[in-house]
Structure formats: structure tokens, C-alpha cells
Design a protein around this motif. Structure first.
Motif, PDB file in Angstrom:
ATOM      1  N   LYS A 238     -21.683   1.195 -23.153  1.00  0.00           N
ATOM      2  CA  LYS A 238     -20.420   1.518 -23.825  1.00  0.00           C
ATOM      3  C   LYS A 238     -19.661   2.620 -23.069  1.00  0.00           C
ATOM      4  O   LYS A 238     -18.432   2.557 -22.925  1.00  0.00           O
ATOM      5  N   VAL A 239     -20.385   3.626 -22.606  1.00  0.00           N
ATOM      6  CA  VAL A 239     -19.744   4.706 -21.856  1.00  0.00           C
ATOM      7  C   VAL A 239     -19.192   4.181 -20.536  1.00  0.00           C
ATOM      8  O   VAL A 239     -18.090   4.552 -20.115  1.00  0.00           O
ATOM      9  N   ASP A 240     -19.937   3.290 -19.885  1.00  0.00           N
ATOM     10  CA  ASP A 240     -19.452   2.675 -18.646  1.00  0.00           C
ATOM     11  C   ASP A 240     -18.173   1.883 -18.895  1.00  0.00           C
ATOM     12  O   ASP A 240     -17.223   1.926 -18.096  1.00  0.00           O
ATOM     13  N   GLU A 241     -18.161   1.155 -20.010  1.00  0.00           N
ATOM     14  CA  GLU A 241     -16.969   0.368 -20.363  1.00  0.00           C
ATOM     15  C   GLU A 241     -15.780   1.281 -20.641  1.00  0.00           C
ATOM     16  O   GLU A 241     -14.642   0.979 -20.251  1.00  0.00           O
ATOM     17  N   LEU A 242     -16.049   2.405 -21.332  1.00  0.00           N
ATOM     18  CA  LEU A 242     -14.980   3.366 -21.620  1.00  0.00           C
ATOM     19  C   LEU A 242     -14.419   3.947 -20.317  1.00  0.00           C
ATOM     20  O   LEU A 242     -13.200   4.073 -20.153  1.00  0.00           O
ATOM     21  N   GLU A 243     -15.309   4.276 -19.389  1.00  0.00           N
ATOM     22  CA  GLU A 243     -14.876   4.835 -18.114  1.00  0.00           C
ATOM     23  C   GLU A 243     -14.031   3.827 -17.335  1.00  0.00           C
ATOM     24  O   GLU A 243     -12.992   4.186 -16.760  1.00  0.00           O
ATOM     25  N   ALA A 244     -14.464   2.560 -17.322  1.00  0.00           N
ATOM     26  CA  ALA A 244     -13.711   1.523 -16.621  1.00  0.00           C
ATOM     27  C   ALA A 244     -12.335   1.319 -17.256  1.00  0.00           C
ATOM     28  O   ALA A 244     -11.327   1.134 -16.557  1.00  0.00           O
ATOM     29  N   PHE A 245     -12.307   1.357 -18.602  1.00  0.00           N
ATOM     30  CA  PHE A 245     -11.032   1.194 -19.320  1.00  0.00           C
ATOM     31  C   PHE A 245     -10.070   2.329 -18.967  1.00  0.00           C
ATOM     32  O   PHE A 245      -8.872   2.102 -18.734  1.00  0.00           O
ATOM     33  N   CYS A 246     -10.596   3.560 -18.932  1.00  0.00           N
ATOM     34  CA  CYS A 246      -9.749   4.713 -18.617  1.00  0.00           C
ATOM     35  C   CYS A 246      -9.205   4.632 -17.195  1.00  0.00           C
ATOM     36  O   CYS A 246      -8.033   4.967 -16.941  1.00  0.00           O
ATOM     37  N   GLN A 247     -10.022   4.178 -16.275  1.00  0.00           N
ATOM     38  CA  GLN A 247      -9.566   4.041 -14.893  1.00  0.00           C
ATOM     39  C   GLN A 247      -8.481   2.973 -14.769  1.00  0.00           C
ATOM     40  O   GLN A 247      -7.500   3.140 -14.044  1.00  0.00           O
ATOM     41  N   GLU A 248      -8.681   1.887 -15.517  1.00  0.00           N
ATOM     42  CA  GLU A 248      -7.711   0.790 -15.474  1.00  0.00           C
ATOM     43  C   GLU A 248      -6.361   1.232 -16.044  1.00  0.00           C
ATOM     44  O   GLU A 248      -5.302   0.858 -15.532  1.00  0.00           O
ATOM     45  N   ARG A 249      -6.403   2.046 -17.129  1.00  0.00           N
ATOM     46  CA  ARG A 249      -5.165   2.484 -17.787  1.00  0.00           C
ATOM     47  C   ARG A 249      -4.675   3.851 -17.287  1.00  0.00           C
ATOM     48  O   ARG A 249      -3.726   4.387 -17.833  1.00  0.00           O
ATOM     49  N   HIS A 250      -5.384   4.394 -16.285  1.00  0.00           N
ATOM     50  CA  HIS A 250      -5.013   5.685 -15.706  1.00  0.00           C
ATOM     51  C   HIS A 250      -5.021   6.801 -16.760  1.00  0.00           C
ATOM     52  O   HIS A 250      -4.116   7.629 -16.836  1.00  0.00           O
ATOM     53  N   ILE A 251      -6.064   6.763 -17.595  1.00  0.00           N
ATOM     54  CA  ILE A 251      -6.249   7.788 -18.623  1.00  0.00           C
ATOM     55  C   ILE A 251      -7.349   8.738 -18.144  1.00  0.00           C
ATOM     56  O   ILE A 251      -8.441   8.301 -17.766  1.00  0.00           O
ATOM     57  N   ASP A 252      -7.069  10.005 -18.178  1.00  0.00           N
ATOM     58  CA  ASP A 252      -8.046  10.978 -17.678  1.00  0.00           C
ATOM     59  C   ASP A 252      -8.906  11.534 -18.828  1.00  0.00           C
ATOM     60  O   ASP A 252      -8.494  12.418 -19.570  1.00  0.00           O
ATOM     61  N   LEU A 253     -10.084  10.950 -18.958  1.00  0.00           N
ATOM     62  CA  LEU A 253     -11.065  11.450 -19.937  1.00  0.00           C
ATOM     63  C   LEU A 253     -12.353  11.847 -19.212  1.00  0.00           C
ATOM     64  O   LEU A 253     -13.460  11.738 -19.755  1.00  0.00           O
ATOM     65  N   THR A 254     -12.219  12.321 -18.000  1.00  0.00           N
ATOM     66  CA  THR A 254     -13.384  12.636 -17.156  1.00  0.00           C
ATOM     67  C   THR A 254     -14.331  13.624 -17.827  1.00  0.00           C
ATOM     68  O   THR A 254     -15.545  13.405 -17.879  1.00  0.00           O
ATOM     69  N   SER A 255     -13.786  14.714 -18.335  1.00  0.00           N
ATOM     70  CA  SER A 255     -14.641  15.748 -18.940  1.00  0.00           C
ATOM     71  C   SER A 255     -15.328  15.235 -20.206  1.00  0.00           C
ATOM     72  O   SER A 255     -16.497  15.534 -20.455  1.00  0.00           O
ATOM     73  N   GLU A 256     -14.605  14.433 -21.002  1.00  0.00           N
ATOM     74  CA  GLU A 256     -15.185  13.882 -22.238  1.00  0.00           C
ATOM     75  C   GLU A 256     -16.318  12.890 -21.916  1.00  0.00           C
ATOM     76  O   GLU A 256     -17.364  12.891 -22.575  1.00  0.00           O
ATOM     77  N   ILE A 257     -16.084  12.054 -20.894  1.00  0.00           N
ATOM     78  CA  ILE A 257     -17.108  11.069 -20.507  1.00  0.00           C
ATOM     79  C   ILE A 257     -18.331  11.780 -19.935  1.00  0.00           C
ATOM     80  O   ILE A 257     -19.479  11.413 -20.234  1.00  0.00           O
ATOM     81  N   LYS A 258     -18.102  12.812 -19.155  1.00  0.00           N
ATOM     82  CA  LYS A 258     -19.214  13.595 -18.608  1.00  0.00           C
ATOM     83  C   LYS A 258     -20.027  14.221 -19.733  1.00  0.00           C
ATOM     84  O   LYS A 258     -21.270  14.242 -19.687  1.00  0.00           O
ATOM     85  N   LEU A 259     -19.355  14.725 -20.753  1.00  0.00           N
ATOM     86  CA  LEU A 259     -20.036  15.326 -21.896  1.00  0.00           C
ATOM     87  C   LEU A 259     -20.854  14.280 -22.659  1.00  0.00           C
ATOM     88  O   LEU A 259     -21.976  14.548 -23.084  1.00  0.00           O
ATOM     89  N   LEU A 260     -20.298  13.073 -22.825  1.00  0.00           N
ATOM     90  CA  LEU A 260     -21.027  11.987 -23.493  1.00  0.00           C
ATOM     91  C   LEU A 260     -22.306  11.637 -22.739  1.00  0.00           C
ATOM     92  O   LEU A 260     -23.374  11.476 -23.336  1.00  0.00           O
ATOM     93  N   ARG A 261     -22.183  11.523 -21.423  1.00  0.00           N
ATOM     94  CA  ARG A 261     -23.365  11.188 -20.611  1.00  0.00           C
ATOM     95  C   ARG A 261     -24.421  12.283 -20.724  1.00  0.00           C
ATOM     96  O   ARG A 261     -25.627  11.986 -20.812  1.00  0.00           O
ATOM     97  N   GLU A 262     -24.001  13.520 -20.733  1.00  0.00           N
ATOM     98  CA  GLU A 262     -24.946  14.626 -20.830  1.00  0.00           C
ATOM     99  C   GLU A 262     -25.637  14.639 -22.191  1.00  0.00           C
ATOM    100  O   GLU A 262     -26.851  14.894 -22.279  1.00  0.00           O
TER     101      GLU A 262
END
Length: 315
Positions: free
Chosen positions: A14-38
Motif C-alpha cells: 500500500k505504501v509503495d502504491e501511495l508513493e507511485a501515485f504521488c510521483q505520477e501526480r507530482h505530489i510531494d509526500l516524501t516525509s510522510e511516506i518515509k515516516l510510514l515506512r519507519e
């Protein structure tokens, strides 16, 4: 696969899918995704470091868990398999042969259980017949003759309990192995890599050093069998597993094994190459300690070791 392992896999997907979606839509949620993974990593670490005995039994039984041949191929690339007991036949559920470890000639013996249904049937789920234990004994006596240290990799639910095996002397074959191993004048190192079930495991585990992988188990009976006999209720296997003290940590605290080899988070199957490297490093360490010892010193120390823990029955 354990239930929570499947849950973690789904969370990571799910996190991978969220990251791919953000990249596709040019949405910057890098810090939030990093926090989820941690957070997922921390939760996974907390759970796997506090597994119950029965959960470790499940990990030891995973089909994808590396078996003896996986480690032999990774640690001993020059392994030469030998066959037959020179009496009845060849049991493929016991694999054994010659190899070298850091230039030292050794004899390697292990339980072979298979990685899929076809192989499970071929290797009888790792449950050896008498000819398998006699093959192991032949190779161990050969190792003593030529001064080669012995390394055994244990991963079996137990010896095969079928009629044919009993008719061909299953109990006697195991007893002979216990007797012979107790007096061999070469170093013996045993590693419990998965299931260490009953006399079938002990027949390859009378050693100068016994090491266990973190999520392996070593027990006189399976939790299900114990629950059926003592509690008359196989559903109480989880309770039986705790009472049996069968985990690596339990056995180390009871001074029945010498070392616990840590596994990658989630189990040995998560990093087979890394696990093999870790096992090789510990084998080399213990072999260097044992090689300078005189034959008589090895035997006397081995006998004293088992008498100290009350295993006089094999001596």
C-alpha cells in the motif's frame, strides 16, 4: 506465511502504491511516506523480537525457509555428495558428502526436506528411514578414519515412523548413531536450522558444539503431539510449545546449546544469502576452536557435556 507477515506485506504494498501515485501526480509526500515506512519497520521489529514459542515453530516450518541443501550449496561450493548405507539402499532425505571449509576438508551431513510438494514427497518431508541414519553413520566413521571434522545441519520433524522403517530397525539405527557420535575422535559441529524433532534430530546432534538459528526449535516431541498426549487436546499446542522450552533462547538458558545464530528480521527466508554467510562465519569460528584439541580431549569433553545435562542414556 504467518498472518502478521502477510499483513506487513500488504502494508508495504500500500505504501509503495501511495508513493507511485504521488510521483505520477507530482505530489510531494516524501516525509510522510518515509515516516510510514519507519513506523512499519518499528512495528515489525517489535513483533518479530517478541514471538511466542509456537510462532517460532511456525517460522521453522515455513516452506520457503532455507533447507540443508540451500546452505550446503552456498557455504560448500565444492560439496561432493555420497550415497548409500552399504546395507539396504540410499535414503534421499539424508544428504551427506565431502567438502572444504576455508581450506579444511570436512564431512557435511544434513536433513533434506524439499521446497515444494513434489520434493516433499521425494524426500519424505525430511523424515529419514533407517538407511538414512546408517548412511550418516557410515560417513561419520569415514570422517573419523581420515581425520575430517563433521558438520551436521538438522531440519526434520522426526524419524519416519512407518511400518517398513520399524521393520528395518529404525530405533536401533538411531541408537547406533548416538553411541558412535559420542565417541568419534574428530570435531563435530551441529546447527539446528529449522525443525529439530525428537530422536530423528538427535541422531545427527551429538556434538562438541550445538548452534541454533534464532527461529529454529529442538524438542522431544512436536507441540501438537505433546498437547494430544498430555492435554488430550491438540488445539492446546500453543500452550504445549511454551511448556516444552523448545526455542533457541530457552535451550541456551538451559545450557543445552552453545550459541544462537540471529536471523534476519522476519526469518531466515528473508535473506538466504546473508543467513548462509552468517552460518559460515560461525562454523569457521567454532572449527578453529576445536581443531587444536586432541582426539581424547574431544571425546572426554563431549561425554562430560552430555552427562552434565543428564543425557547419560546415550553414553
Amino acid at each position: 506465511m504467518l498472518v502478521y507477515e502477510r499483513d506487513f506485506a500488504e502494508l508495504k504494498t500500500k505504501v509503495d502504491e501511495l508513493e507511485a501515485f504521488c510521483q505520477e501526480r507530482h505530489i510531494d509526500l516524501t516525509s510522510e511516506i518515509k515516516l510510514l515506512r519507519e513506523r512499519i519497520r518499528m512495528l515489525e521489529e517489535e513483533i518479530y523480537q517478541n514471538l511466542s514459542a509456537f510462532e517460532r515453530v511456525h517460522l521453522a516450518r515455513l516452506p520457503e525457509r532455507p533447507g540443508a541443501m540451500d546452505y550446503i550449496q552456498a557455504i560448500f561450493p565444492d560439496f561432493l555428495e555420497l550415497h548409500g548405507d552399504r546395507s539396504f539402499g540410499d535414503d534421499p532425505s539424508i544428504v551427506g558428502g565431502l567438502a572444504t571449509l576455508e581450506g579444511v576438508p570436512v564431512t557435511v551431513i544434513g536433513n533434506r526436506r524439499g521446497n515444494d510438494t513434489k520434493e516433499n514427497m521425494k524426500y519424505n518431508f525430511g523424515m529419514a528411514h533407517p538407511e538414512g541414519y546408517r548412511k550418516a553413520r557410515r560417513l561419520m566413521q569415514q570422517a573419523e578414519k581420515f581425520g575430517r571434522p563433521i558438520i551436521t545441519l538438522v531440519d526434520t520433524p522426526g524419524a519416519y515412523p512407518g511400518t517398513g522403517a520399524e521393520e528395518r530397525g529404525q530405533g536401533e539405527a538411531i541408537a547406533q548413531n548416538l553411541f558412535i557420535m559420542s565417541a568419534l575422535k574428530v570435531p563435530i559441529i551441529t546447527i539446528i536450522i529449522g525443525q529439530g524433532g525428537s530422536g530423528g534430530a538427535l541422531a545427527l546432534a551429538v556434538a562438541d558444539r550445538i548452534l541454533m538459528l534464532e527461529n529454529a526449535f529442538f524438542s522431544v516431541i512436536s507441540p501438537e503431539g505433546c498437547a494430544s498426549i498430555l492435554f488430550k487436546d491438540p488445539s492446546r499446542a500453543r500452550e504445549a510449545a511454551e511448556a516444552l522450552k523448545l526455542t533457541a533462547r530457552d535451550l541456551y538458558e538451559l545450557n543445552l546449546i552453545d550459541e544462537i545464530i540471529l536471523e534476519p528480521l522476519g526469518g531466515a527466508h528473508r535473506d538466504k544469502t546473508g543467513m548462509a554467510e552468517r552460518i559460515k562465519e560461525r562454523l569457521v569460528y567454532h572449527l578453529k576452536e576445536l581443531l587444536p584439541k586432541q582426539p581424547e580431549e574431544l571425546v572426554s569433553s563431549r561425554v562430560a557435556r552430555y552427562r552434565r545435562v543428564g543425557w547419560d542414556f546415550i553414553l
